[in-house]
Every structure is written in structure tokens, then in C-alpha cells.
Design a protein around this motif. Structure first.
Motif, mmCIF file in Angstrom:
data_model
loop_
_atom_site.group_PDB
_atom_site.id
_atom_site.type_symbol
_atom_site.label_atom_id
_atom_site.label_comp_id
_atom_site.label_asym_id
_atom_site.label_seq_id
_atom_site.Cartn_x
_atom_site.Cartn_y
_atom_site.Cartn_z
ATOM 1 N N GLU A 67 -0.121 7.060 -4.483
ATOM 2 C CA GLU A 67 -1.048 6.057 -5.023
ATOM 3 C C GLU A 67 -0.892 5.847 -6.537
ATOM 4 O OE1 GLU A 67 -5.630 5.969 -4.537
ATOM 5 O OE2 GLU A 67 -4.771 5.967 -2.521
ATOM 6 N N LYS A 87 -1.350 9.379 0.033
ATOM 7 C CA LYS A 87 -2.286 9.492 -1.097
ATOM 8 C C LYS A 87 -1.520 9.870 -2.367
ATOM 9 C CE LYS A 87 -6.770 9.362 -1.974
ATOM 10 N NZ LYS A 87 -7.322 8.021 -2.132
ATOM 11 N N GLU A 106 0.850 -1.194 0.000
ATOM 12 C CA GLU A 106 0.000 0.000 0.000
ATOM 13 C C GLU A 106 0.883 1.241 0.000
ATOM 14 O OE1 GLU A 106 -0.909 0.522 4.721
ATOM 15 O OE2 GLU A 106 -2.337 -0.682 3.565
#
Length: 689
Positions: A420, A417, A413
Motif C-alpha cells: 500500500e 497491505k 489497488e
């Protein structure tokens, strides 16, 4: 434009071996002696030409197959140096698919090891003619004839030594060419060390004569005319002998065996001579076959510059300077840069912006390609590994490649943000390059799961994401890719009926689900009689079953090794649809699986451990403690070779454990073997049944 060399003087070869047998070192020496490089790179120093990736330099292993072209005695040789580590087996597979010959490199001490067997089988699968080079003759414990015996027994090949080593270990100084009865003696070990060709030394003359007689006897066995000539005690002409060895090698009947020490610069030039003398040109291998699109007709394409263009993309690489590089082998025809070609698999037209001849990661521009060439295209947007590239007006679909399924996964992950999109792009580009690297999103957790062929494979891919794509990501613990199956035969009914104003939905089927032997995958059989379900809905039933098999009932793992038979069902004239039958089949399968005694399967690995004999007991004890079973043991000089089967879930961190019990003196390799049932007690712990 026309080619500036003759096609019968072209050789497309691969270097293949177990990890650490000396493939890259041998290739580096070949590049030096053919004049491609003027200094030699050493794997242990991290500056080998062919190991150009940062990770390769640091780890001292080959990760990606590197391609180069060199010249020897007016012949043009394209070489692909393939990885030896089993995690990168896809690199070997796709390289062998497009090569005409291979050099199998074996360590003179360890002989045939597990990964040597794997790459040899891959070469056999594509009927690639091979010669063997027994490397590291200078090492303590080197035994040339023991390795020859190994090749015969473990690989099932008719290995025929065409050289005789002069000395071994510290006293290894040269070879005798048994065909020409000449001795090659090296004067030193330094780079570019001189050698002289002399008569066979007196002290080994008798032994050499005996070994030559054995070689000739084995060769004439394959040729009746030669056999008669030999029985009449006629001396067989050297050129006839060479031609016979060449023909038998190309027909995959024999494997000529040579020897040397690449690191000590001994035996490389005679190896190059053998590549030219015994391995085929593109004209001497069978023409490639393919299907004509939208027909069932097969067609052969000869290696001819005037034939319609056809090529196979065998590797995709993202280069930071030029973008996407598509490596391809041209089987027929010629191609100029700027030309439009057809990607037959995707049915899309592509323009070849540039053509480059690769030397590891360096590029040399080319205006045109010809039959037999291996090069890279720049500017192709929609091409993936295994795609056929062809002439727009005369397309052909060449046989594609099949790749193994990944066995290990980790969750990944982005740390923020902002990362991403970078992570998504990195995964996309790396999976374009590597067909064994897969990604999926876990529906329950929303996590991105990436899967590969082993711990090292994923480690390298994650490292590349960080370095090449500047991705900051959190990585979970490695997870095993389990599978689910069934253990008894059952019948089950599935219905999907919706009636709520307007047109309804109606699908109804009766399925039989039964287990198949391990490794058999999935079978679907249609036993519908009398039109109980119309023919157009039957593919929808199979599709519904396949979709349901993506997630099993025990823990959501993919389902394998079972057969589904469509026995009966019914339909509605108005309300039946493909979707209704697909949903009915999917529901029937899920219900049926619960009743068919579902079972959890885990990947079992073939593990080969090479350890000093004094640690054998500790190593076996450790294997037993990991739910492993020893299959065989083989003793060589001062080491013991242990072959075992161990569940992958028990092998995490094994490298550290093995170092601990053997004081760092043992090494191991492993590869996926098969799926087997997880023991009841472990299954209960895993899924809480």
C-alpha cells in the motif's frame, strides 16, 4: 565566475514531430557528428542515447523529453528531443515553453500528419521560430516538394525550401544549398560518411537555378529595399540573403525547409549549420515577462547575466541515484550551486544543492549557471512543473503552463497491505513528474483511480510503477472520463438554516443555471443588487457551486460547460457565515441540475489512420461501426490518410482491430478533440435511466 562562451553563440532548440518521423534518429546523428557520442545508437535496436528509459528502448518510441548539449562550429546547442506520441503531449508542451527555436521533422513519404499539426500549433502558441527538416528522403515514395506543399496548406506556414534534393528514394545522394549554390554529395551511407562540397551538377543546374529564383523572390517580398534591389537585377549578396532568412525565421514569417536521410547519415551537418544560421540565440527572442508578486505590475527580464536571477522549472524527474531533479531554463541572471533561491509560486525558500548539465540520463556537474542555460537542479524539495525560481530579493512570477485534463482512467489497488505504502509513494512521485497524471479516491468504492492522456500513457506509468518502485498492483479495465452538463436554463433557490441553541447558521441564495457551448468550461456572474447578500459572502457562493460541480447528479462525473448567475438571496445579521452560503449554493446547484435536464458527455477523439488503399473500405466500415464519422480523406502514393472523429469509449483495443483488418499494414494516431452528448440509448445502458 564568468561564462566561457558568448550568449549569441547559444541555441536552445527542440526536435518535434509526429511519431516515427525520425526525431530521435536525427538527434542521435547530431550527437555523433558534434562529438558527444562515438558510437551511434539506433532506435530500432533499442540503444538510442536519448531514449534512455527501459520502456523507450523496448517500444522504440520517445516517452520523456531528453535534454543534451553539444557544440558545432564554436556554437553551443542545447537540444531537447520531445516525444511524438500524443499521449505524451505534455512533454512537448513544457519543452516548447522554454525553447528559443524548434526543428520540425517530417517524413518525406507521409508529410504532415496529425501529431505534426499538434506540435506545430504548440510551437505557434509560444511563438517559437521553426525550421523544417524533411527526413527519410531515401524511402520509397519520398517527395520533398509534396511535403513543402503540405506544410503550407495544413500548417498555414510560409515554407521556403532552402535546399534542393539530389535524387530520391534509392538514388538520394545529397542536397544543393540554394543560398550558397553549392552541392553536398555523400560518398556512402555508413556512420561518419564523408561528403564533398562541389559545384551544382550539370544535369540539375537548370532546375536548381529555377528553384533558387523562386526562393529569392519569396524572401525579397518581405523586404522593400531588397525587393527593389532584386528588380534592378542586382545580385543579392549571399550573407545578406542569409541574414534576411534568419530575421524572417526569428520573426515567425517564414519556415526554411531542408531535407535529408538521418538514418543514412545524409543531410545532418547542413541541418546543424541551418540551426546556427537561422534559429535565434537567447538574445534574439523577446525578453521574458512576469508579474511582480503582490502587485499587478508586469516586468521584463532581459537575457543578461548581471540581471536578477529568474528561471522556470519545466520538468521534474525522480532519479534513482540523486533523487528529485528539477529541469529549469534560466531566463536572466546567474546562479552558483549552494545558493538560496525563492520558489515564487509556493513562496518558499530553497537551497540549490547541486547543478547538473544533463545528457539524456547522464549528468555533468556544474558550478554555476548563466542566462540562456537549460540544466537540472538537485536538492529542491517543493518545486513542481511550472514554478518560477527567482532571486530572493528581486522576485518575479513568470507565466505558468496549462495542461490538458486526462480523458482515461483505471482503478489500481495494491496486491497486499504491505504494497500500500509503496503504491502511494510511486503515484506521488510520478504525479510530481507528470502534470497530466492524476489520482483520486472513489468515495463510494474506496478504490484509487488513476487518470491519464491515453491507454499508452497509463500503460507506461503502470509499467514504471512495477519496475522503478517494485509495486505489485491489480489494475482494472480502462474507463472513459465522462462529464456531465445541463441542457436548459432554470432558476433555483437554496437555503441552509440551522437554529439550535447558541449561534445559528443562515445562508440563502437564488441561482440561475444555464448551458454554455461545448468546451467553454464554467462561468460565474454576480447580479446581486442593494446588498441582498453582503460582498464578503459572494466568493463562498461561487466556491459552493464549484464544489458541487465536482460530482454530477447522473453518475457522479464532473460537471462542465455551464454558467451560474447569482440573482438574489438574503442574509442574517448574526447567523450568516461563509460556510452557510457555501452549503446553500451547493444544495441549490444540485437541486437545480436535476431540473435543468442533465446530460452525459463523452470525449470525442480526432483519429488519423494511414492505410494501404486496398484496405480503405474495411477501415471506414470499422470506423462507422464504432459510432465514428469520417471527416476527410487524402490520397498519397500508395496510401490513404483517413481523418475521423470517434468516441473514446469505442477506441479501446483499436490497435489490434486495425492490425487485423489491414494485415498489420496500417497505423493510427489519435488525440482528444472535444466533449459531446452521449446518445440516449447508450446513456440508458450506462446509468439505467
Amino acid at each position: 565566475m564568468s561564462r566561457n562562451y558568448s550568449l549569441n553563440k547559444q541555441r536552445n532548440i527542440g526536435m518535434m514531430a509526429h511519431i516515427d518521423a525520425g526525431k530521435t534518429t536525427t538527434t542521435e546523428r547530431i550527437l555523433f557528428y558534434t562529438g558527444i557520442t562515438h558510437k551511434i545508437g539506433e532506435v530500432h535496436d533499442g540503444n538510442a542515447e536519448m531514449d534512455w528509459m527501459e520502456q523507450e528502448k523496448e517500444r522504440g518510441i520517445t516517452i520523456t523529453s531528453a535534454s543534451t548539449t553539444c557544440f558545432w562550429n564554436d556554437h553551443r546547442i542545447s537540444i531537447i528531443d520531445t516525444p511524438g506520441h500524443v499521449d505524451f503531449t505534455v512533454e512537448v508542451e513544457r519543452s516548447l515553453r522554454v525553447l528559443d527555436g524548434a526543428v520540425g521533422i517530417f517524413c518525406a513519404v507521409n508529410g504532415v500528419q496529425s501529431q505534426s499539426e499538434t506540435v506545430w500549433r504548440q510551437a505557434d502558441k509560444y511563438s517559437v521560430p521553426k525550421i523544417a527538416f524533411v527526413n527519410k528522403m531515401d524511402r520509397v515514395g519520398a517527395d520533398f516538394y509534396s511535403v513543402v506543399k503540405d506544410i503550407k496548406e495544413k500548417l498555414g506556414s510560409t515554407a521556403i525550401p532552402v535546399q534542393y534534393p539530389i535524387g530520391k528514394e534509392d538514388y538520394f545522394k545529397g542536397i544543393v544549398d540554394l543560398v550558397e549554390e553549392k552541392a553536398y554529395i555523400w560518398s556512402g551511407e555508413e556512420l561518419g560518411a564523408e561528403f564533398e562540397v562541389v559545384e551544382v551538377p550539370e544535369d540539375i543546374k537548370e532546375d536548381v537555378a529555377k528553384k533558387r529564383k523562386e526562393m529569392v523572390e519569396k524572401i525579397v517580398e518581405f523586404d522593400e529595399h531588397l525587393f527593389e534591389k532584386y528588380l534592378e537585377e542586382e545580385n543579392i549578396d549571399i550573407q545578406i540573403l542569409k541574414d534576411t532568412i534568419r530575421n524572417l525565421t526569428i520573426d515567425n514569417k517564414i519556415v526554411p525547409v531542408l531535407c535529408g536521410s538521418a538514418f543514412k547519415n545524409k543531410g545532418v551537418q547542413p541541418l546543424l549549420d541551418a540551426v546556427i544560421n537561422y534559429l535565434p540565440s537567447p538574445l534574439e527572442v523577446p525578453p521574458v515577462e512576469g508579474k511582480i508578486p503582490r502587485t499587478e505590475k508586469w516586468q521584463k527580464r532581459e537575457a543578461d547575466d548581471d540581471a536578477p536571477f529568474s528561471a522556470l522549472a519545466f520538468k521534474v524527474n525522480v532519479d534513482k541515484y540523486v533523487g528529485k531533479l528539477v529541469y529549469a531554463r534560466v531566463y536572466s541572471g546567474s546562479l552558483e550551486k549552494g545558493t538560496y533561491i525563492l520558489n515564487v509560486n509556493k513562496e518558499s525558500k530553497e537551497r540549490v544543492g547541486r547543478i547538473v548539465q544533463m545528457h539524456a540520463d547522464k549528468r555533468q556537474e556544474r558550478e554555476e549557471l548563466f542566462a540562456g542555460d537549460i540544466a537540472a537542479f538537485v536538492g529542491l524539495k517543493n518545486v513542481t512543473t511550472g514554478d518560477t525560481l527567482s532571486d530572493l530579493d528581486d522576485p518575479i512570477l513568470l507565466e505558468t503552463m496549462e495542461f490538458p485534463e486526462p480523458v482515461i482512467s483505471v482503478a489500481i489497488e495494491p496486491k497486499s497491505k504491505a504494497e500500500e505504502e509503496k503504491l502511494f509513494n510511486a503515484i506521488q512521485k510520478l504525479s510530481d513528474e507528470d502534470p497530466t497524471f492524476k489520482k483520486k479516491v472513489d468515495e463510494e468504492t474506496g478504490q484509487t483511480i488513476i487518470s491519464g492522456m491515453g491507454e499508452l500513457h497509463l500503460e507506461v506509468l503502470i509499467d514504471r510503477m512495477k519496475r522503478e518502485f517494485n509495486v505489485e498492483a491489480n489494475i482494472g479495465e480502462p474507463q472513459v472520463s465522462y462529464r456531465e452538463s445541463v441542457s436548459r436554463k432554470i432558476e433555483i433557490e437554496g437555503k441552509y438554516i440551522r437554529q439550535s441553541g447558541g449561534r445559528g447558521q443562515y445562508g440563502h441564495c437564488i441561482l440561475q443555471i444555464e448551458p454554455l457551448p461545448r468546451g467553454m468550461g464554467f462561468e460565474f456572474e454576480d447580479k446581486i443588487k442593494g446588498g441582498a447578500i453582503p460582498r464578503e459572502y459572494i466568493p463562498s457562493v461561487e466556491r459552493g457551486v464549484k464544489e458541487a460541480m465536482g460530482s454530477g447528479v447522473l453518475a457522479g462525473y464532473p460537471v462542465v460547460d455551464l454558467k451560474v448567475t447569482l440573482l438574489d438571496g438574503s442574509f442574517h445579521e448574526v447567523d450568516s457565515s461563509e460556510m452557510a452560503f457555501s452549503i446553500a449554493a451547493s444544495r441549490a446547484f444540485q437541486d437545480g441540475m436535476r431540473k435543468a435536464k442533465p446530460t452525459l458527455l463523452e470525449p470525442i477523439m480526432d483519429v488519423e489512420i494511414v492505410t494501404p488503399k486496398e484496405y480503405m473500405g474495411d477501415v471506414i466500415g470499422d470506423i462507422n461501426g464504432r459510432r465514428g464519422a469520417v471527416k476527410s480523406m487524402d490520397s498519397k502514393e500508395k496510401v490513404q490518410i483517413i481523418n475521423a472523429e470517434v468516441p473514446l469509449s469505442e477506441m479501446f483495443g483499436y490497435a489490434t482491430a486495425l492490425r487485423t483488418v489491414t494485415q498489420g499494414r496500417a497505423n493510427y494516431s489519435m488525440e482528444f478533440s472535444y466533449y459531446d452528448e452521449v446518445p440516449e440509448n447508450i446513456r440508458t445502458d450506462m446509468i439505467g435511466e
